[in-house]
Structures are given as structure tokens and as C-alpha cells.
Enzyme design. Structure first.
Site, short mmCIF file in Angstrom:
data_model
loop_
_atom_site.label_atom_id
_atom_site.label_comp_id
_atom_site.label_asym_id
_atom_site.label_seq_id
_atom_site.Cartn_x
_atom_site.Cartn_y
_atom_site.Cartn_z
N ASP A 1 -68.67 37.11 -20.87
CA ASP A 1 -67.85 37.49 -22.02
C ASP A 1 -68.73 37.78 -23.23
O ASP A 1 -69.88 37.31 -23.31
CB ASP A 1 -66.81 36.40 -22.33
CG ASP A 1 -67.43 35.09 -22.78
OD1 ASP A 1 -68.45 34.69 -22.17
OD2 ASP A 1 -66.92 34.48 -23.73
N GLU B 1 -67.61 31.56 -22.70
CA GLU B 1 -68.64 30.91 -23.51
C GLU B 1 -68.50 31.24 -24.99
O GLU B 1 -68.68 30.37 -25.85
CB GLU B 1 -70.03 31.31 -23.01
CG GLU B 1 -71.16 30.42 -23.51
CD GLU B 1 -71.73 30.86 -24.86
OE1 GLU B 1 -72.44 30.05 -25.50
OE2 GLU B 1 -71.45 32.00 -25.29
#
Length: 912
Positions: free
Chosen positions: A479, A544
Site C-alpha cells: 500500500d 502499513e
């Protein structure tokens, strides 16, 4: 026909050895990379390693063919570089210019070997050619002459008088006498030579080695070759094109020091010919470019004009032949491609201006077309349709790795915005497909809805080592943070990988998609080579950037799938500056909290209801937050600093090494003690930051809000427990709020917390990483020679403190990441060990810097505790990578070397 037929049913091999079709010849070449300069690019030459670009400012720019990094700027001429030519063995580079001088350079050491000039004022030297067979240099000049010099005689001829050098000759303007007999003052530096052209042997052309009026116009272009004369195919012939519209073929007489004599002239019968601007040749066919898009095809066997082509290029400044395709470029900035039937197969816009130079090469068997123009750029084009017929081309793993990263970056895997939820899933699926194509065992580990899944993959080591092989866990995240580019701050589309200036631009290139792809290809290469003696396990999460939501519970639920782990490796941070490789052994933890004060009354008007008796939430909040820190930011929460570890002697030595290295390359960073203290305060001291305020009610200056809240964070350091600090923070704020005797209500929520991490930089994984970095990066070049005294800058610290010395009148300016990344206008050039000429032994390679980071990665300490395995952190990118900012990027050489470091670590770590 003169041009080989283009491939039709060709194929290329991917990294798995599978064949896939080459795109047909009608597709536009892919723009592979763009290098920008501040002056026009007038000439190009390509060797087996480098692209040489001659500029209007007299420089020769040297770019690496593998990483497109600018390796050198050679200050070569006082005038524009108009021509570049390589010797047949690519060891010598000849440059001609408006000086008018021809310089000869060594292409491995970039050393100036010879300076060659005419005894007469000949104007600009438009072109230069070199016969490796006869060892003779030929130049075409503005005064219509062709001149030559036999390098075999350079040591036997008398040394020329320095007064004959073009720099020493009288200038018709500056040295002429004005009114009253006064001489115009010469501009400063008029007699000096470019710094890189100093030294070397001075050579003057003999007055007999000149063919005056070779053309009745400027000599624009020349080429040399054999198989031109049917009756004498082995004879080397010089071909020249001039402003008179004629093409002349010249015989070379080695007995007369390379003297030329006319063989025949190619003319199209026009009474007034237009200039021949460019030449190219393949076997017995010669191509010439002229004004207004005219490209002529000459048959050298019959000496006839067999075809006249019309290109949309405007004036044809450059012609290039590459593997059976003719490229014409010119005034309009357009390149036009012709096939063997002289049919246009595609046109494409290559430059925003004139195309002035081009070249073709096959680097690692990859057909590559290079163009340069007056928009100050050198552009690299990938032309896959130029593969040889019936040949299978294997693309290098570096090419495939960049291609995979390009697709990976194209997925908008923004975990913080719900509108990109589908893109996150597609990005995870693509990543899983990469693992599957490389033979890894894969599975999607689901997290709690609506959070993104974890991509699990395992490369199994050699079966023969089942009992002894280690398990290495690589952790990363797919991400990224948002990059909406609403204000056009990105130079390029953030989700379209773009190569420029030796860097790859795009969201996630550095954080963390580039390092992930490098690690995947490293494991894959070892598996393909049957050299993988460990199991490489990948856990790539998709949350994250949003606090690793759902990660811990998902991993705990699937520990049976993941199995035992011996080592943990991640690559999710950056070097301390842009020049020196680093290893990270410590990260701060973090607590994100919201402090809210709320009253029972609604939003009020200060003019109607404001009074000293009213407890205003925002006023209470400000007073409460003021209790959190004291002078210079010292946190006032009781016992906050008690657990923090003191500075050890080993760590003190690391800081000394860091400051010495940084100041050696960047003396502008200032006082070494202040620099060291600034780094320690960022890395090993806890801190508290208030980020923003938010209030209820309309946004005007008369409202007393009923609710006020603030977002704050605390950065923790090793030995502080996040849970304990969070509890102390809540207790302290409640205690201080009670003393305000307010009728309002306080609410403190802990939104997120992550533990700090401290690795053992003396353990096996760090030492293996260190050896791999030294092997791959080698020594650093180009560092300044200023010395920094080896001094102990540190006094013993029992606890970190931000309190300055009582004698200090002002606080020193902290060294931020931006300061370190941009602290020098004269950067250190850092190159790969294997690509360096005369690379010294690895014993002279410098160790990486051991650093800590002020940021936080929630999962690293969790993984250590959960699998009882030590972790290590390899920063891949530079300080200027702009992760989380606009124009995020990753340098190509860092990307490639990161993959090589991972490969060495995956191979060597299991070995005892």
C-alpha cells in the site's frame, strides 16, 4: 533490398524462459528514459558502456547505459560540441567543436589524450571521423576543407609552437585596433582552456594534410567504411556530404599519411543542390538527409539515386540505421521509421524542438535508439521490433524487474482511501501473480474486513538442504499514501512509472514497491540458479500506511502456514544522505492520541455569552497541552525518560563515524558536535508533537466552540513500552485537567501505538548485509578531501535530554532529512563496484553507515516477538527519494544494487 526485413513472428524470453511475441514493427517505440540538461544536445556517440552527448556549452555528458546515471561532465571545448566519433574498438572518443579543435579522449578513464588543430583559421569543425585501420583522424570544416592527421606519426613530428594554438591566435575583433589605435580588451578567460581539456599531447595538422575546397560549402557530415567499392571491397573509403548538395567518396592513401583523393561524386542533377545534412550507410546503400524532409537512397554499386523519400521531420538533421530500420529525425522533433520497402512504419514525437543527433545500439542484446535535441534532453527509446529476424531475444532481469515495477506502481494501492479499495485488491493479486510466475508457493491471508489482505509467498530452498536450511522472512507493504496530484505538483503521473535522469518516478517506487520487487527477483534468480539454500518467506501487507490494521491478528491466525523463522529482513527506509549506503538498526515507536475537551453547552457567541465564568473547551485544551512539554520540548509526563537506555561506547563510535563521513562529503553541515546531537535527538530520544487542532461550530472568529480536540503523537525509543507510556499519558492529562477545576469533560483516546525497535548490529544478519553492501557498492568516488579530525564529540549520557548548555544563547539549527539530502552542490558520485574501471579489491571498500531512524514501522517489533527471530533493516533509497511527498523516486542504480545485495544475503546468510 538494402534494409533487412523486420521481424514478424519473433519472440522474446521472459525471466521464466517462456517465449512471448515481440510487438510488431508498427508500434511506437517505448520511451525508456529521459535525461535533462540545461543546454542543447548537438552530438551523440554510444559505446558498449556509455552514452556520450555533446552540448552547446562545450561539455560532453557521459551517461551509463545500464542505469542512465550521469557519470561525468567533461568540460571539453570552449565552443559547441558539433561532432562525436568513436574508434572501432570504442576505446577512443573524438570530439569536434566550434573552438576549432578536435579533442581525443580515453573512454574508460575519461582522460584527455590529444588536442588536434589546423594551422589556419578554418571556422567550426562540423564533423570528425576516425579510421582505426589507418589510425588517421579526418575533420570537416566550415571553410569547406577536409583535413587529417596520422596518429602513427604523433611522436615523430616536431612539437607545434603554442603560439599556433587557436586560443593564442589573434582574434579579428578583439585584437583589431579601434579608433585612435586602441585595442579592444579581451574578455577574461579568453585564452584559457576548458579544465578537462588541459594536458594531453598537442598535435598540429601539417599544411600538406589539407584538401582545400573539398566541397563548395560547409562540410556537414562524414563517415568511413569498407565494402563501398565493388572492385575493392576491403578498401576503407571516406564519404563526405556538404553544403553544395554533393556527396563525395574519397580514397585514402596510407603512404601519404592518410591523404585523400576523389573517387567519384554523387549528384542528383540539380543545378543548385541543397545541403547534405546527414549520412547513414548499410552495405552498398547510402542514405542522405536534406532540407524539408528529403531522404535520398543511393546505390553505391551503380552510383545511382534509386529512391527519394519524403519525411515529416522537416530538415533531416540525423539519420540512423538500426537492425534493419532507418530512423530519420529533424526540425519538427519527429522521428520517422522506414522499413526495407522504404515504407513509413511509424512516426513519433521525440523532442519538443529540433532533433539534432541520434544513435543506435544493442546494449545487452536490447535494441536501443537514442536521440538528442535542442530541448536540452537525451531520450532513450526501446525498439523491440529491431530484433534480428528469427532470433530469440532474452531480456535482462534488470529490464524485466523495471517492467514488473512499472505494472506494480500502476495500481493505486492507497489503503487510507476507501475509493481505492478495489485497486488495492488488484495490486495484491498482481503481486501474487508475480510470485506464482516465479514458482513460489502463494496464498492470500485475509485480514478483518474491510482491511486489505496480506500476500504470503515462499521460495523453497534446495531439497538437499532440508535439514539445515534457514528461514528468512522478508516483510514489506504494497500500500502507498495518496498522490492525487490535484495541484500538479508531480512532474509526471504518479501512478505511471517514468524514467528521468537516472531515477524512476512514481508513487511507491521507494516506499515500498521497488525494494519488494528487488527482493522477489533476488530470490527468483537464486532459485533459477539452484543456489537457494534457504527458504525465503514473504509477508507483504496492504495496511502499513494506515497503521498495519489487522496485520497482527492475521499473522497470529496463520502461523502454521508461515512456519518457523530464523531471520527477519525489511527494506522500508532511506540512506542518511544521497551518497553513502546505510544499515538501520533502530526505529522509534509511536503513540497517536486524541485529546478532547467538551462542554455541556452548545456552540456560543463570544459577544453574547463570553465571560470569565465560562469554561471554554478550547481554552482548557490549550492550557492542558501546555503542561505536556517544558523548555525545549522536554516531556513532562512522570517517569517518561526513566526506561531509556544510555549511550554505549559501541554506539558512540557509530555516531563518530557518521559525523566524520557526512562532514567529509558535506562540510556545509557545520559543527560536528551539533550534527551528532541533532541526529541523536531524532533517533534515540523520545519526543512529543502536537499536530493539529479541531473545533466544533462554524469557522468564524466569534464562536466559542463547545468541543475542541487536538491530535498528538509521541515518538518512543527502545526500552520504552508503548502500553506503559500510553497509560502514563492518559493519567497525567487527567490529573492536570482535574487541577483546572473545569466543568468540561476530558477524553483521551489512544488511536494507534507501535513499539520501538533496536537491533543488534553485531549479529550475523547485519554482518552479512554489511559484506554484501561492500561487495556490491564498492568504494565511493569523488569525495571531497577535507579532513575531519577524529574527536570524541560525545559526553557520557545517562538519559537523553534536550536541555542545552547554560552558556548557549541560541538553539542550533537541527539537521533535518531535507538538509542532509540537499547539503552539497557537488555531490559524491557513488557507483557499483562491478561497473567501475580498475575496481580495487573489496578490502578497500568502505563499510556502510549504521544509523537509526526517527520514524516507526509498527510490525517489525511484533514480528520479532512473534517468531523469536532478530530483524535487520536495509535502506535501499536515498534521502532525497521524497517518499510520502510529491515526485517520489528511486534511483535506478539503487534499485539494481538493492536486488544484488538481497541476492548475496539470501545466498550467504545460511552458511556458517
Amino acid at each position: 533490398m538494402p534494409i533487412a526485413a523486420p521481424p514478424h513472428n519473433d519472440s522474446i524470453m521472459d525471466a521464466m524462459g517462456a517465449e512471448r511475441p515481440v510487438p510488431n514493427a508498427n508500434r511506437t517505440p517505448a520511451l525508456s528514459h529521459r535525461m535533462k540538461h540545461d543546454k542543447s544536445i548537438l552530438a551523440l556517440a554510444v559505446s558498449s558502456q556509455y552514452i556520450f552527448a555533446g552540448t552547446q556549452g562545450g561539455e560532453i555528458l557521459v551517461y551509463s547505459l545500464d542505469t542512465f546515471q550521469r557519470r561525468r561532465v567533461i568540460h571539453a571545448h570552449k565552443g559547441s560540441v558539433l561532432g562525436l566519433c568513436l574508434s572501432q574498438d570504442r576505446k577512443l572518443l573524438f570530439s569536434s567543436a566550434a573552438d576549432p579543435i578536435v579533442n581525443v579522449w580515453c573512454t574508460s578513464a575519461f582522460k584527455h589524450l590529444y588536442a588536434l588543430w589546423s594551422p589556419y583559421d578554418i571556422g567550426d569543425i562540423f564533423c570528425v571521423a576516425y579510421s582505426s585501420y589507418h589510425r588517421t583522424v579526418y575533420l570537416g570544416a566550415q571553410n569547406t576543407s577536409i583535413q587529417w592527421y596520422d596518429l602513427k606519426e604523433k611522436d615523430s613530428r616536431p612539437a607545434p609552437s603554442l603560439s599556433s594554438h587557436p586560443n593564442e591566435r589573434k582574434n579579428k575583433f578583439f585584437d583589431s585596433l579601434g579608433p585612435g589605435g586602441a585595442q579592444t580588451p579581451r574578455p577574461g578567460g579568453a585564452d584559457s582552456r576548458p579544465r578537462d581539456a588541459a594536458g594531453g599531447q598537442e598535435l598540429q595538422i601539417d599544411s600538406h594534410d589539407i584538401y582545400q575546397f573539398a566541397h563548395y560549402g560547409y562540410v556537414h557530415c562524414m563517415l568511413l567504411g569498407t565494402n563501398i567499392l565493388p572492385e575493392s571491397p576491403s578498401e576503407e573509403v571516406l564519404v563526405s556530404g556538404g553544403g553544395d548538395g554533393r556527396i563525395l567518396l574519397w580514397r585514402i592513401d596510407p603512404s601519404q599519411r592518410g591523404a585523400i583523393s576523389s573517387i567519384y561524386t554523387l549528384e542528383d542533377g540539380r543545378e543548385e543542390g541543397e545541403s547534405i545534412l546527414s549520412l547513414a550507410r548499410e552495405r552498398s546503400f547510402l542514405y542522405s538527409g536534406r532540407f524539408d524532409g528529403e531522404v535520398n537512397v543511393w546505390d553505391l554499386e551503380t552510383r545511382q539515386l534509386v529512391r527519394s523519400l519524403k519525411a515529416s521531420t522537416g530538415d533531416v538533421h540525423t539519420l540512423t540505421l538500426g537492425a534493419g530500420v532507418l530512423y530519420a529525425g529533424g526540425k519538427t522533433g519527429i522521428v520517422q521509421k522506414f522499413n526495407e520497402h522504404y515504407e513509413t512504419i511509424t512516426t513519433f514525437k521525440a523532442h519538443d524542438g529540433l532533433i539534432l543527433a541520434s544513435a543506435f545500439t544493442k546494449y545487452n542484446d536490447k535494441p536501443t535508439f537514442v536521440t538528442g535535441g535542442n530541448d536540452n534532453t537525451v531520450v532513450i527509446w526501446e525498439v523491440r521490433d529491431c530484433a534480428e529476424p528469427n532470433a530469440v531475444t532474452r531480456r535482462s532481469n534488470n529490464d524485466l524487474m523495471v517492467e514488473s515495477l512499472s505494472q506494480f506502481v500502476s495500481f493505486r494501492t492507497v489503503s487510507s482511501l476507501p475509493k481505492y479499495r478495489a485497486d488495492c485488491r488488484r495490486g495484491a493479486s498482481y503481486l501474487r501473480s508475480v510470485f506464482q510466475n516465479f514458482g513460489a508457493v502463494t496464498e492470500m491471508i485475509n485480514t478483518r474486513e474491510p482491511y486489505n489482505p496480506i500476500v504470503f509467498a515462499k521460495f523453497r530452498g534446495n531439497p538437499a538442504t532440508t535439514a539445515s536450511r534457514k528461514k528468512i522472512l522478508f516483510y514489506g507493504h504494497y500500500d502507498v499514501i495518496p498522490a492525487e496530484n490535484e495541484h500538479r505538483k508531480w512532474k509526471h503521473d504518479p501512478f505511471s512509472l517514468t524514467g528521468e535522469g537516472g531515477y524512476l518516478y512514481g508513487r511507491g517506487t521507494s516506499d515500498n514497491k521497488g525494494p519488494i520487487m528487488a527482493a522477489i527477483y533476488a530470490a527468483h534468480e537464486l532459485a533459477n540458479e539452484q543456489s537457494l539454500d534457504s527458504d525465503i518467506i514473504f509477508l507483504i501487507e496492504g495496511e502499513e500506511e494506515s497503521g498495519s490494521r489487522g496485520f497482527e491478528k492475521a499473522v497470529q491466525a496463520r502461523k502454521d502456514l508461515i512456519g518457523d523463522v530464523d531471520w527477519i529482513l525489511l527494506a522500508n527506509s532511506y540512506w542518511l544522505d544521497d551518497h553513502v549506503p546505510c544499515l538501520t538498526y533502530g526505529l522509534r515507536g509511536v503513540i497517536h492520541a486524541t485529546v478532547q475537551v467538551e462542554s455541556k453547552h452548545p456552540d456560543l457567541h463570544s459577544g453574547v455569552d463570553g465571560s470569565a465564568l465560562l469554561d471554554e473547551p478550547l481554552k482548557d485544551l490549550v492550557m492542558l497541552l501546555s503542561k505536556l512539554t517544558g523548555r525545549h520540548g522536554k516531556v513532562q509526563v512522570p517517569g517518561f525518560y526513566d526506561p531509556i537506555l544510555p549511550l554505549t561506547d559501541d554506539e558512540k563510535e557509530l555516531y563518530t563515524e557518521i559525523t566524520q563521513t557526512l562532514l567529509r562529503g558535506n562540510p556545509d553541515l557545520g559543527d560536528p558536535e551539533e550534527l551528532a546531537q541533532s541526529l541523536m535527538r531524532r533517533w534515540r530520544e523520545a519526543s512529543l508533537t502536537i499536530h493539529r487542532f479541531q473545533t466544533s461550530g462554524p469557522e468564524n472568529s466569534t464562536i466559542i466552540p463547545r468541543l475542541a480536540k487536538a491530535a498528538l503523537s509521541i515518538r518512543l525509543v527502545p526500552n520504552q513500552e508503548a502500553g506503559n507510556v500510553a497509560e502514563s499519558l492518559q493519567s497525567f492529562l487527567q490529573s492536570e485537567f482535574d487541577q483546572l477545576d473545569s466543568k468540561n469533560k476530558l477524553n483521551v483516546t489512544i488511536d494507534h501505538q507501535a513499539e520501538p525497535w533496536l537491533g543488534d548490529f553485531n549479529n550475523e544478519i547485519f554482518q552479512t548485509l554489511e559484506r554484501a553492501i561492500m561487495s556490491v557498492w564498492g568504494p565511493t568516488l569523488g569525495q571531497r578531501r577535507e579532513s575531519v579530525p577524529t574527536t570524541d564529540y560525545f559526553s557520557p549520557l545517562s538519559k537523553p535530554t534536550a536541555t542545552p548548555s547554560p552558556t548557549t544563547n541560541s538553539k542550533p539549527e537541527p539537521a533535518t532529512s531535507n538538509t542532509l539530502a540537499n547539503s552539497s552542490d557537488d555531490p559524491v558520485v557513488l557507483v557499483s563496484a562491478t561497473s567501475m574501471p580498475n575496481h580495487p579489491s573489496s578490502s578497500s571498500s568502505r563499510k556502510p553507515l549504521y544509523i537509526r531512524e526517527g520514524g516507526s514501522i509498527p510490525s517489525i517489533r511484533f514480528l520479532e516477538k512473534e517468531f523469536h527471530a532478530p530483524a535487520a533493516h536495509l535502506p535501499c533509497g536515498q534521502a532525497s527519494d521524497s517518499a510520502h511527498l510529491d515526485n517520489e523516486r528511486l534511483r535506478l542504480v539503487n534499485f539494481f544494487n538493492c536486488q544484488r545485495i538481497f541476492k548475496e544475503v539470501f545466498r550467504e546468510l545460511p552458511r556458517k
